[in-house]
Write an enzyme that holds these catalytic residues in place. Structure first.
Site, PDB file in Angstrom:
ATOM      1  CB  THR A  38       0.427  -5.439   9.485  1.00 30.50           C
ATOM      2  OG1 THR A  38      -0.173  -4.983   8.414  1.00 30.50           O
ATOM      3  CG2 THR A  38      -0.336  -6.785  10.029  1.00 30.50           C
ATOM      4  CG  ASN A  87     -11.868  -2.986   7.008  1.00 30.31           C
ATOM      5  OD1 ASN A  87     -12.477  -3.063   5.948  1.00 30.31           O
ATOM      6  ND2 ASN A  87     -10.600  -2.647   6.895  1.00 30.31           N
ATOM      7  CE1 TYR A 152     -10.017 -10.812  -0.034  1.00 32.71           C
ATOM      8  CE2 TYR A 152     -11.808 -10.691  -1.586  1.00 32.71           C
ATOM      9  CZ  TYR A 152     -11.216 -10.098  -0.647  1.00 32.71           C
ATOM     10  OH  TYR A 152     -11.630  -8.759  -0.221  1.00 32.71           O
TER      11      TYR A 152
END
Lengths: 245, 77
Positions: A38, A87, A152
């Site tokens: 990003t 990733n 997560y």
């Protein structure tokens, strides 16, 4: 060994500690790399450091239209995607009792759904080429759980089940799908931990130290290589012995 | 046989490694020509490229036989 001359790799989260090291390792072995993330600035800096054979493809993985476009942009830049490294990941930690639907969903979207979409997006080219390497960066907490990380841990465990299912489907086409589950690695993310937190963590790691991003990159390089052609559907745990699974 | 049928047959023969005379109108890719489900996905990909068309997933599921494929592609192209 592990030569990647002529191969093209798309790496998400390449602006982060682990993603950047993975990109460097694959590039050092001859691969052309597409660096996605990003934040454009660190991606540009890494591309400048690598020199030739490096492309910058900014992408916000919570924007599904942008995710769908990314494999096509990578093919336009490099001609193919032979290696995909999923990733990128985010955390939105909270106690389960307090976790909002938004905190849950944003982590699932970025970590798991974008991985699904990117895998799907590169498969066509890999199937035609009868060669492909998909490497999904999971986490030790996907296997062990971790308080405060229900979202997560779910996303990272989900990645493992998804990768195994896909590995079954495409093994006969020369495509391998594997996960790497890092333990505690020294990155900007773990730099934020307090000294107390760090010493608590170190007490659980037989190796007595945090891991280095380069040690994850070495695992990724192996899984990306031609030599790893018979390794599929597996999860490589790189955690200094903190969970022997 | 139409030009489209000839080209479809060529793709099927090459991809599935079957004898040309086995590829008849009603030959099912999976039941008669030994394809697995991933082969049928790849066949559809090959048809899309050969004929420059897009075959949506729901339409792809209806293409079970050589005849289905030539009929769909003839109508689409």
């Amino acid at each position: 060994m592990f030569n990647l001359d002529g191969k093209s790799a798309l790496i998400t989260g390449a602006s982060g500690g682990i993603g950047g090291e993975i990109a460097k390792s694959l590039h050092a072995q001859g691969a052309t790399v597409a660096l996605s993330g990003t934040r454009v600035e660190p991606l540009e800096a890494l591309a400048a450091e690598l020199g030739e054979r490096a492309h910058v493809l900014p992408c916000n993985l919570s924007d599904f239209e942008a995710v769908d476009a990314l494999p096509k942009q990578a093919v336009a830049a490099m001609g193919a995607v032979d290696v995909l490294v999923n990733n990128a990941g985010i955390t939105r930690d909270n106690l389960f009792m307090r976790m909002s639907d938004e905190e849950w969903q944003s982590v699932i979207d970025v970590n798991l759904t974008s991985t699904f979409k990117l895998c799907k997006g590169v498969l066509r080219g890999m199937m035609k080429a009868r060669w492909g390497r998909i490497i999904n960066i999971s986490s030790v907490v996907g296997a062990t759980g971790n308080p405060g990380q229900g979202n997560y841990a779910a996303s990272k465990a989900g990645m493992v089940g998804m990768s195994k299912s896909l590995a079954y489907e495409v093994a006969s086409r020369g495509i391998t799908v594997n996960c790497i589950a890092p333990g505690f690695i020294t990155t900007p993310m773990t730099e934020k931990l307090t000294d107390d937190q760090k010493s608590g963590i170190l007490g659980q790691i037989p190796a007595g130290r945090m891991g280095d991003a380069g040690e994850i990159a070495a695992a990724a390089l192996y899984l990306a290589s031609a030599e790893a052609g018979y390794t599929t559907g597996t999860t490589l745990h790189v955690n200094g012995g903190m969970a022997m699974i | 046989m139409s030009d489209i049928a000839v080209r479809v047959k060529k793709i099927v023969v090459e991809h599935l490694g079957v004898e040309e005379d086995k590829v008849v109108e009603n030959a099912s890719f999976i039941d008669d020509l030994g394809a697995d489900s991933l082969d049928t996905v790849e066949l559809v990909m090959a048809f899309e490229e050969e004929f420059g068309i897009e075959i949506p997933d729901d339409a792809a599921e209806t293409i079970q036989t050589f005849g289905d494929a030539t009929k769909f592609i003839t109508e689409a192209s």
